[in-house]
Design a protein around this motif. Structure first.
Motif, short mmCIF file in Angstrom:
data_model
loop_
_atom_site.label_atom_id
_atom_site.label_comp_id
_atom_site.label_asym_id
_atom_site.label_seq_id
_atom_site.Cartn_x
_atom_site.Cartn_y
_atom_site.Cartn_z
N LEU A 1 37.26 84.70 27.94
CA LEU A 1 38.07 84.60 26.73
C LEU A 1 37.68 85.59 25.64
N PHE A 2 36.39 85.86 25.50
CA PHE A 2 35.93 86.69 24.39
C PHE A 2 35.66 88.13 24.84
N PRO A 3 35.96 89.11 24.00
CA PRO A 3 35.73 90.51 24.36
C PRO A 3 34.26 90.77 24.64
N LYS A 4 34.01 91.54 25.68
CA LYS A 4 32.64 91.81 26.13
C LYS A 4 31.79 92.43 25.04
N GLU A 5 32.37 93.28 24.22
CA GLU A 5 31.60 93.95 23.19
C GLU A 5 31.14 92.99 22.08
N LEU A 6 31.67 91.76 22.07
CA LEU A 6 31.27 90.78 21.06
C LEU A 6 30.27 89.74 21.59
N TRP A 7 30.05 89.72 22.89
CA TRP A 7 29.25 88.64 23.47
C TRP A 7 27.89 88.47 22.80
N ASN A 8 27.15 89.56 22.66
CA ASN A 8 25.77 89.46 22.20
C ASN A 8 25.66 88.91 20.78
N LYS A 9 26.63 89.24 19.94
CA LYS A 9 26.63 88.71 18.57
C LYS A 9 27.28 87.33 18.53
N LEU A 10 28.35 87.17 19.28
CA LEU A 10 29.14 85.95 19.20
C LEU A 10 28.37 84.72 19.66
N HIS A 11 27.57 84.86 20.69
CA HIS A 11 26.86 83.66 21.17
C HIS A 11 25.88 83.16 20.11
N LEU A 12 25.30 84.08 19.33
CA LEU A 12 24.43 83.65 18.23
C LEU A 12 25.25 83.02 17.10
N GLN A 13 26.40 83.60 16.81
CA GLN A 13 27.26 83.03 15.76
C GLN A 13 27.68 81.61 16.11
N ILE A 14 28.01 81.37 17.37
CA ILE A 14 28.41 80.01 17.78
C ILE A 14 27.23 79.04 17.63
N ILE A 15 26.03 79.49 17.99
CA ILE A 15 24.85 78.63 17.83
C ILE A 15 24.64 78.29 16.36
N PHE A 16 24.71 79.29 15.48
CA PHE A 16 24.52 79.04 14.06
C PHE A 16 25.58 78.07 13.55
N TYR A 17 26.82 78.25 13.98
CA TYR A 17 27.91 77.37 13.55
C TYR A 17 27.68 75.94 14.04
N GLY A 18 27.27 75.82 15.30
CA GLY A 18 27.04 74.49 15.85
C GLY A 18 25.97 73.73 15.09
N ARG A 19 24.90 74.42 14.74
CA ARG A 19 23.82 73.77 14.01
C ARG A 19 24.25 73.35 12.62
N GLU A 20 25.07 74.17 11.97
CA GLU A 20 25.42 73.92 10.57
C GLU A 20 26.64 73.04 10.39
N TYR A 21 27.67 73.25 11.22
CA TYR A 21 28.95 72.58 10.98
C TYR A 21 29.40 71.64 12.09
N SER A 22 28.86 71.77 13.29
CA SER A 22 29.38 70.96 14.40
C SER A 22 28.25 70.46 15.29
N PRO A 23 27.32 69.69 14.71
CA PRO A 23 26.17 69.21 15.49
C PRO A 23 26.57 68.10 16.45
N ALA A 24 25.68 67.82 17.40
CA ALA A 24 25.94 66.74 18.34
C ALA A 24 25.90 65.38 17.64
N ARG A 25 24.97 65.25 16.69
CA ARG A 25 24.82 63.99 15.95
C ARG A 25 25.14 64.22 14.48
N GLY A 26 25.70 63.22 13.86
CA GLY A 26 26.04 63.32 12.45
C GLY A 26 27.20 64.27 12.19
N TRP A 27 28.03 64.46 13.22
CA TRP A 27 29.16 65.39 13.10
C TRP A 27 30.24 64.80 12.23
N ARG A 28 30.78 65.62 11.33
CA ARG A 28 31.88 65.23 10.45
C ARG A 28 32.98 66.27 10.56
#
Length: 211
Positions: free
Chosen positions: A167-194
Motif C-alpha cells: 500500500l505504501f510507496p517504497k521510498e517512504l517505508w523507512n520513515k513511515l514505519h517510525l511515524q506509525i509507531i510514534f502515532y500509535g504510542r501517542e494517539y492510538s494505544p492498545a490500552r486507554g484508547w480514545r
C-alpha cells in the motif's frame, strides 16, 4: 474514501505530525543498533536506552564484545529481561560477525536472520534504520494500527508487512514505519484508547474494533 485516498490521508497526517523521525534506540553504528534492537525484545526502548550506555562503555564492537564473558554481559543487561538468552545471543552473534563477516553487520536479510537472536523484525529495523535499505519492520503498534485503519486483516505480522509494503510507496517505508509507531504510542494505544484523540482511526478506521 477509496483505499488510495485512505493511504494518502495516513501519509499526509503522519508527515504533518512527525516531520522528523529520530530513531528511538540510542546507537552509534549498525552494530550497536543491532544489539539495542535485540535487547528491546519484550522490553521498552526507554529501558534499553538506560542499559546500552553501560554495555557499550565496555564493548561497542564485536571485537570488544567477545572479550566479555556471557555472564558479564548478562549482569549488565539483566534489567531489560530475558537476559540469559539475550546475553548468549549477543556473545555468539559477535563471534559470528568476526568469523564470517569481518566484524561488519551484513546488509542483507539472509545473513542477518542467521545471527542468534535476530528475527525478521530485528533484521528489518537494522536494514532500514542503520543501513538505509527500504524495509517495513512491523511491531505491535504497526500491526494494531494497520488493522484499526482497515488496511490489513490483523491475521498476523507477516500479512501486515505484506499489506504495508503493497500500500505504501517504497521510498517512504523507512520513515513511515517510525511515524506509525510514534502515532500509535501517542494517539492510538492498545490500552486507554480514545477515538476522539485518534484522527486517523476516526476518519478511515473500522466501525467496530476488537484489537
Amino acid at each position: 474514501m477509496t483505499k488510495r485516498e485512505k493511504v494518502q490521508f495516513v501519509i499526509d497526517t503522519l508527515e504533518n505530525l512527525y516531520p522528523k523521525t529520530p530513531i528511538p534506540l540510542n546507537h552509534q553504528d549498525p552494530y550497536t543498533l543491532l544489539i539495542a534492537v535485540l535487547l528491546s525484545a519484550q522490553s521498552t526502548d526507554a529501558r534499553v536506552n538506560t542499559i546500552t550506555p553501560k554495555l557499550f562503555a565496555k564493548a561497542d564492537s564485536p571485537q570488544d564484545m567477545v572479550k566479555l564473558t556471557v555472564e558479564e554481559i548478562e549482569s549488565i543487561i539483566k534489567p531489560v529481561g530475558l537476559s540469559p538468552m539475550k546475553s548468549k545471543s549477543i556473545h555468539r552473534l559477535s563471534e559470528i560477525l568476526l568469523e564470517k563477516h569481518d566484524g561488519t553487520v551484513p546488509n542483507n536479510f539472509e545473513d542477518l536472520e542467521e545471527l542468534p537472536g535476530v528475527g525478521h523484525k530485528t533484521a528489518s529495523v537494522v536494514m532500514s534504520q542503520a543501513l538505509g535499505v527500504p524495509a517495513f519492520p512491523v511491531d505491535t503498534h504497526i500491526h494494531r494500527l494497520m488493522y484499526r485503519w482497515n488496511l490489513s486483516n490483523g491475521k498476523n505480522v507477516v500479512q501486515t508487512e505484506k499489506d504495508a509494503k503493497r500500500l505504501f510507496p517504497k521510498e517512504l517505508w523507512n520513515k513511515l514505519h517510525l511515524q506509525i509507531i510514534f502515532y500509535g504510542r501517542e494517539y492510538s494505544p492498545a490500552r486507554g484508547w480514545r477515538i476522539e484523540n485518534d484522527i486517523i482511526t476516526r476518519t478511515i478506521g473500522r466501525k467496530s474494533l476488537s484489537t
